[in-house]
Enzyme design. Structure first.
Site, short mmCIF file in Angstrom:
data_model
loop_
_atom_site.label_atom_id
_atom_site.label_comp_id
_atom_site.label_asym_id
_atom_site.label_seq_id
_atom_site.Cartn_x
_atom_site.Cartn_y
_atom_site.Cartn_z
N LYS A 265 20.61 14.91 26.50
CA LYS A 265 19.66 15.45 27.48
C LYS A 265 20.38 15.95 28.73
O LYS A 265 21.30 15.30 29.23
CB LYS A 265 18.62 14.40 27.85
N ASP B 17 34.14 -2.55 27.68
CA ASP B 17 32.73 -2.35 27.35
C ASP B 17 31.90 -3.25 28.26
O ASP B 17 32.39 -4.29 28.69
CB ASP B 17 32.46 -2.68 25.87
N GLU C 280 40.73 1.49 25.36
CA GLU C 280 39.65 2.00 24.52
C GLU C 280 38.37 1.85 25.32
O GLU C 280 37.95 0.72 25.64
CB GLU C 280 39.52 1.24 23.20
N ASP D 137 31.15 11.40 16.24
CA ASP D 137 30.38 12.02 15.16
C ASP D 137 29.44 13.09 15.72
O ASP D 137 28.73 13.75 14.96
CB ASP D 137 29.54 10.97 14.44
N ASP E 18 27.98 7.41 23.46
CA ASP E 18 26.67 8.04 23.45
C ASP E 18 26.85 9.49 23.94
O ASP E 18 27.37 9.70 25.03
CB ASP E 18 25.73 7.28 24.40
#
Length: 225
Positions: A128, A75, A50, A160, A124
């Site tokens: 941009k 992470d 993950e 999302d 994220d």
């Protein structure tokens, strides 16, 4: 830096399921590369990553539901995945571990064909244009994933962000990768993907927040060619 965060960093050093190599160690033949099954999990079960695991809810949730697979949450923010690592130790889940590193270095930690599946959960979207190369489904990242995935390895993207969902679909189609399934709203669709168990049942912390705000959750399952 808060006392709680410092305490989590300190405890991470004592948890047997947490690995925190330096960048130098990553770039110089990391000793567990190619040996996660034999050295860490002590079995021959499939390995599932993950990426950007946050608090580790998804890794832990999957580990509970699939004891015949090994899960590794990755992470850079160790104070976050401390929650998942701590829960895994307390519940004696020996099939889940956590690796603190940047996702850009993922192919430094795993050998060719060592990984069976990859989950990318709520990254994220890097909207941009100047941040394009930081999107976790950018071609550079896909090349890294391809190096460590088995030939028919699966990648899951749950987000999302309609922007990232659309970007990824267009990229996959344009580069000839295999899209197994794609859904614009997994909770609104009557048939989301029966081939992916617990897609709705296991939620990350952020997924719960997004859903509560009425945001749709999208999903893509694909193979990198």
């Amino acid at each position: 830096m808060g006392k709680n965060k410092l305490a989590r960093f300190a405890e991470n050093k004592t948890l047997p399921n947490v690995f925190q190599p330096t960048r130098e160690e990553a770039l110089n033949n990391y000793p567990l590369k190619g040996k996660w099954r034999s050295e860490v999990f002590k079995n021959h079960n499939p390995i599932v990553l993950e990426l950007g695991c946050g608090k580790g809810e998804y890794s832990v949730g999957l580990a509970k539901s699939f004891p015949d697979k090994n899960f590794i949450g990755i992470d850079i923010k160790g104070a976050r995945f401390w929650f998942g690592a701590k829960e895994a130790v307390e519940k004696k889940l020996n099939n889940v571990a956590f690796l603190r590193t940047q996702i850009e270095l993922v192919d430094c930690f795993f050998d060719h064909d060592e990984v069976d599946e990859i989950w990318i959960t709520f990254p994220d979207p890097q909207i941009k244009y100047r941040r394009t190369k930081h999107r976790m489904t950018h071609p550079d990242f896909l090349e890294r994933y391809k190096k460590i995935l088995k030939k028919d390895g699966i990648v899951h993207l749950k987000t999302d962000s309609e922007f990232l969902h659309g970007y990824t679909l267009g990229l996959l189609q344009g580069q000839g990768h295999e899209i197994i399934s794609a859904h614009h709203d997994i909770y609104g669709a009557p048939e989301y993907d029966p081939g992916t168990p617990l897609l709705r049942e296991i939620k990350t912390y952020y997924e719960g927040l997004f859903s509560a705000k009425g945001k749709t959750i999208t999903y893509i399952k694909f193979k990198i060619k």
